[in-house]
Design a protein around this motif. Structure first.
Motif, short mmCIF file in Angstrom:
data_model
loop_
_atom_site.label_atom_id
_atom_site.label_comp_id
_atom_site.label_asym_id
_atom_site.label_seq_id
_atom_site.Cartn_x
_atom_site.Cartn_y
_atom_site.Cartn_z
N VAL A 59 1.34 6.53 32.38
CA VAL A 59 0.11 5.77 32.14
C VAL A 59 0.16 5.06 30.78
CG1 VAL A 59 -2.41 5.75 32.05
CG2 VAL A 59 -1.23 7.29 33.64
N MET A 60 0.13 5.81 29.69
CA MET A 60 0.25 5.26 28.33
C MET A 60 1.12 6.23 27.55
SD MET A 60 -2.65 4.79 25.34
CE MET A 60 -3.40 3.27 25.89
N ASP A 61 2.23 5.73 27.01
CA ASP A 61 3.11 6.64 26.27
C ASP A 61 2.54 6.92 24.89
OD1 ASP A 61 3.81 4.49 24.61
OD2 ASP A 61 5.86 4.37 25.33
N GLY A 62 3.16 7.87 24.20
CA GLY A 62 2.67 8.28 22.90
C GLY A 62 2.74 7.20 21.83
N ILE A 63 3.70 6.29 21.97
CA ILE A 63 3.82 5.19 21.01
C ILE A 63 2.58 4.28 21.11
CG2 ILE A 63 5.18 3.17 20.31
CD1 ILE A 63 6.83 5.63 19.84
N ALA A 64 2.25 3.88 22.34
CA ALA A 64 1.07 3.03 22.54
C ALA A 64 -0.20 3.76 22.11
CB ALA A 64 0.98 2.60 24.00
N LEU A 65 -0.27 5.05 22.42
CA LEU A 65 -1.44 5.84 22.02
C LEU A 65 -1.55 5.90 20.50
CD1 LEU A 65 -3.80 7.75 22.67
CD2 LEU A 65 -2.12 9.62 22.82
N ALA A 66 -0.44 6.14 19.82
CA ALA A 66 -0.45 6.20 18.35
C ALA A 66 -0.88 4.87 17.75
CB ALA A 66 0.92 6.60 17.83
N LEU A 67 -0.39 3.77 18.31
CA LEU A 67 -0.77 2.46 17.81
C LEU A 67 -2.28 2.22 17.97
CD1 LEU A 67 2.24 0.35 19.11
CD2 LEU A 67 1.71 0.87 16.72
N GLN A 68 -2.81 2.59 19.13
CA GLN A 68 -4.24 2.39 19.39
C GLN A 68 -5.08 3.28 18.49
OE1 GLN A 68 -5.37 2.30 23.54
NE2 GLN A 68 -7.41 3.07 23.07
N VAL A 69 -4.73 4.56 18.40
CA VAL A 69 -5.51 5.49 17.57
C VAL A 69 -5.40 5.10 16.09
CG1 VAL A 69 -5.65 7.89 16.78
CG2 VAL A 69 -5.42 7.38 19.22
N THR A 77 -4.76 12.05 11.64
CA THR A 77 -3.34 12.28 11.43
C THR A 77 -2.65 12.35 12.78
OG1 THR A 77 -3.79 13.51 9.40
CG2 THR A 77 -1.64 13.88 10.43
N ILE A 78 -1.48 11.71 12.89
CA ILE A 78 -0.76 11.66 14.17
C ILE A 78 0.58 12.36 14.02
CG2 ILE A 78 0.24 10.17 15.94
CD1 ILE A 78 -1.82 8.01 15.00
N LEU A 79 0.80 13.35 14.88
CA LEU A 79 2.06 14.09 14.95
C LEU A 79 2.58 13.94 16.36
CD1 LEU A 79 4.11 16.11 13.71
CD2 LEU A 79 2.55 17.95 14.40
N MET A 80 3.84 13.53 16.47
CA MET A 80 4.42 13.30 17.80
C MET A 80 5.45 14.37 18.11
SD MET A 80 4.73 9.16 17.66
CE MET A 80 4.11 8.81 19.30
N MET A 81 5.73 14.53 19.41
CA MET A 81 6.76 15.48 19.85
C MET A 81 7.57 14.84 20.97
SD MET A 81 4.16 18.27 21.49
CE MET A 81 2.69 17.70 22.34
N GLY A 93 10.01 3.48 13.86
CA GLY A 93 9.34 2.29 13.33
C GLY A 93 7.87 2.52 13.01
N LEU A 94 7.36 3.67 13.36
CA LEU A 94 5.95 3.98 13.13
C LEU A 94 5.74 4.84 11.89
CD1 LEU A 94 4.92 4.94 16.78
CD2 LEU A 94 4.60 2.76 15.65
N ASP A 95 6.75 4.89 11.02
CA ASP A 95 6.71 5.79 9.87
C ASP A 95 5.41 5.69 9.07
OD1 ASP A 95 9.13 6.88 10.52
OD2 ASP A 95 10.26 5.68 9.09
N ALA A 96 4.87 4.51 8.91
CA ALA A 96 3.65 4.35 8.13
C ALA A 96 2.42 4.86 8.88
CB ALA A 96 3.45 2.88 7.77
N LEU A 97 2.54 5.01 10.18
CA LEU A 97 1.40 5.38 11.02
C LEU A 97 1.38 6.87 11.37
CD1 LEU A 97 -1.03 4.26 12.63
CD2 LEU A 97 0.55 3.86 14.52
N ILE A 98 2.54 7.45 11.61
CA ILE A 98 2.59 8.84 12.06
C ILE A 98 3.06 9.76 10.94
CG2 ILE A 98 2.99 8.18 14.45
CD1 ILE A 98 5.91 9.13 14.07
#
Length: 135
Positions: A59-69, A77-81, A93-98
């Motif tokens: 549906v929506m991957d974590g990258i798109a979710l992180a960008l939206q949030v 704060t965003i932590l990915m796995m 490439g999301l270092d500044a965001l996550i």
């Protein structure tokens, strides 16, 4: 304790993460994909301390979710796995965001330590991917 939104499509991983974080005293809401997590984040007005999201989901991957949030709720704060090295590279490439990416499989101690660090704003140690086992 913290309010945490978990987005994870694998039911066993989701149950493990929710159980671990709940036992630690956090308030946890879990969704099975990024689309539902985005809806929950919106419905809650971004009132979460942490978004813990898998990268590869339907549906929506974590990258798109992180960008939206990150765009709508920059204080979350965003932590990915992920269990996939190529997905880890996509998040680079999301270092500044996550805050960081935790590699699957992870132990209970690893998960709780990384979540505590993220919530407390502990700087991430820069470790080469090869040392993390992600080549």
């Amino acid at each position: 304790m913290a309010r945490i939104l978990v987005a994870e499509d694998d039911p066993s991983v989701r149950a493990f993460v929710v159980s671990a974080l709940t036992m630690k005293g956090h308030e946890v809401i879990a969704e099975e994909d990024g689309g539902l997590a985005a809806e929950t984040m919106e419905a809650e007005g971004g009132r979460f301390d942490l978004l813990l999201t898998d990268i590869k989901m339907p549906v929506m991957d974590g990258i798109a979710l992180a960008l939206q949030v990150g765009a709508s709720y920059p204080d979350v704060t965003i932590l990915m796995m992920t269990g996939f090295a190529d997905q880890r590279e996509r998040a680079h490439g999301l270092d500044a965001l996550i805050y960081d990416v935790i590699a699957k499989p992870f132990t209970l101690a690893d998960l709780l330590a990384k979540v505590d660090d993220a919530l407390n704003g502990v700087p991430v140690e820069v470790v080469p991917l090869a040392r993390r086992g992600l080549q």
